[in-house]
Design an enzyme around this catalytic site. Structure first.
Site, PDB file in Angstrom:
ATOM      1  N   CYS A 114       0.809  -1.228   0.000  1.00 57.28           N
ATOM      2  CA  CYS A 114       0.000   0.000   0.000  1.00 57.28           C
ATOM      3  C   CYS A 114       0.837   1.270   0.000  1.00 57.28           C
ATOM      4  O   CYS A 114       0.330   2.357  -0.268  1.00 57.28           O
ATOM      5  CB  CYS A 114      -0.949  -0.009   1.188  1.00 57.28           C
ATOM      6  SG  CYS A 114      -2.024  -1.442   1.149  1.00 57.28           S
ATOM      7  N   HIS A 254      -3.744   6.965   2.277  1.00 59.68           N
ATOM      8  CA  HIS A 254      -4.085   5.638   1.747  1.00 59.68           C
ATOM      9  C   HIS A 254      -5.479   5.225   2.214  1.00 59.68           C
ATOM     10  O   HIS A 254      -5.801   5.332   3.402  1.00 59.68           O
ATOM     11  CB  HIS A 254      -3.034   4.627   2.222  1.00 59.68           C
ATOM     12  CG  HIS A 254      -3.392   3.221   1.894  1.00 59.68           C
ATOM     13  ND1 HIS A 254      -3.685   2.819   0.604  1.00 59.68           N
ATOM     14  CD2 HIS A 254      -3.515   2.114   2.679  1.00 59.68           C
ATOM     15  CE1 HIS A 254      -3.969   1.527   0.617  1.00 59.68           C
ATOM     16  NE2 HIS A 254      -3.889   1.081   1.861  1.00 59.68           N
ATOM     17  N   ASN A 284     -10.066  -0.503  -1.137  1.00 57.36           N
ATOM     18  CA  ASN A 284      -8.617  -0.381  -1.007  1.00 57.36           C
ATOM     19  C   ASN A 284      -7.952  -0.950  -2.269  1.00 57.36           C
ATOM     20  O   ASN A 284      -7.909  -2.161  -2.451  1.00 57.36           O
ATOM     21  CB  ASN A 284      -8.169  -1.145   0.247  1.00 57.36           C
ATOM     22  CG  ASN A 284      -6.670  -1.088   0.476  1.00 57.36           C
ATOM     23  OD1 ASN A 284      -5.919  -0.605  -0.363  1.00 57.36           O
ATOM     24  ND2 ASN A 284      -6.236  -1.600   1.615  1.00 57.36           N
TER      25      ASN A 284
END
Ligand code: UT7
Length: 333
Positions: A114, A254, A284
């Site tokens: 990520c 994020h 995500n």
């Protein structure tokens, strides 16, 4: 002194949208649980088995070049942050360059889950700052649906597919990437990883039967580390650059869980109106989240805006970037 400025941004999401209601039909979950625990309402998932991560990136980078009015042949370097490469080798970056005709570019993939986009952005900025290159493309992209077990309700509701790309060019104005702070802790492997498919445990009947080619995540442990580390690194970069909450126009964090983003904003002392958010639409997308945020908010960004980018992910990896936006987004068609 030369700085690396983002001069164009683009993204791509597969057409196929899967809502929380769709997931309710295949696993024991509810829209209420997913929304309240994560903030996610839907995600885009590629349903064409002939397409891989590079295909999403190709769409994003083509649009990026078109918006900036440049030919792919002008690209010097393309770095792709991803943990879902098309193949183990060659790199996704090579495949993207070949597909778009970026024949003067070289590139590589960067694996930081990520935090992939932030790692790649910081790395790419160095090639601009040294004066070596004039056009560096940074892509953050993941096709998470290819490594998710859709019988595991703890992971399958969270992730989505998507790609975002930015163009870095030199500027001598006080704009662009001002500072970054990156971290890594390989001990985090325990809580978030994929068990097989690498040199340690190559694919075998056993690894497939035991579902070892999917994301394994201990949600609560990752959550605790993410909340602490993302907030800490974001506060650190503010302090290092003498930034008060009122100096910051935007936080692009994020998009893993709305609760983690809220905690980060709280620690920074900034209000919800400055927090970019699109987790409800995309889930995500791992390395894709931050460039997709900037793409969605581009029209609202003004030249000189102070933006903090912040991420936490598998590895563990985490970090923050402080940049001054280089153009008025409202003027981009
Ligand atoms: O981007 C990379 C880094 N990753 C992250 O930052 C993710 C960090 N972790 C998280 O965002 C959260 O931990 C999750 C969203 C993954 C899970 O939320 P949570 O509030 O930590 O839930 P939990 O794992 O503590 O589970 C609470 C309950 C459990 O039931 P019991 O044991 O209390 O009866 C789970 O079985 O919720 C249950 N549960 C679900 N229920 C309905 C877990 N997943 C689901 C689901 N639908 N999809």
């Amino acid at each position: 002194m030369i700085k690396a400025a983002i001069t164009s941004i683009a993204g791509f999401l597969p057409d196929n949208i899967v809502t929380n209601a769709d997931l309710e039909k295949i696993i024991d979950t509810s829209d209420e649980w997913i929304t309240s625990r994560t903030g996610i309402k839907q995600r885009h998932l590629e349903n064409n088995p002939e397409r891989g991560t590079s295909d999403m990136c190709v769409e994003a980078v083509k649009l990026l070049c078109k918006k900036r009015g440049i030919s792919p042949e002008e690209i010097d370097l393309l770095i792709c942050g991803t943990v879902t490469p098309d193949l183990v080798f060659p790199s996704t970056s090579n495949l993207i360059c070949a597909k778009i005709g970026a024949k003067n570019a070289w590139g590589f993939d960067l694996s930081a889950a990520c935090s992939g986009f932030l790692y790649a952005l910081s790395t790419g900025s160095q090639f601009i700052e040294t004066g070596r290159y004039k056009k560096v493309v940074i892509v953050g992209a993941d096709m998470m649906s290819r490594i998710i077990d859709y019988t595991d309700r703890t992971t399958c509701v969270i992730f989505g597919d998507g790609a975002g790309a930015v163009l870095l060019e030199p500027t001598t104005e006080d704009l662009g990437i001002i500072d970054f702070e990156l971290h890594a802790d390989g001990n985090g492997v325990e809580h978030l990883h994929m068990k097989a498919g690498g040199s340690l445990r190559p694919a075998s009947h056993e690894t497939v039967d035991n579902k070892m080619h999917f994301v394994y995540q201990e949600g609560q442990s990752v959550f605790k580390h993410a909340v602490y580390s993302m907030a800490e690194v974001s506060a650190n970069i503010m302090k290092k650059n003498n930034l008060q909450a009122e100096d910051i126009q935007w936080l692009a964090a994020h998009q893993a869980n709305k609760r983690i983003i809220d905690a980060t904003a709280n620690r920074m002392g900034i209000g919800a109106e400055k927090v970019m958010m699109n987790i409800e639409n995309y889930g995500n997308t791992t390395a894709g989240t931050i460039p997709l945020l900037l793409w969605d908010y581009e029209k609202q960004l003004k030249k000189g805006d102070n933006i903090i980018l912040s991420a936490f992910g598998g590895g563990y990896t985490w970090g923050a970037v402080y940049l001054k936006w280089a153009y008025d987004g409202s003027q981009i068609v």
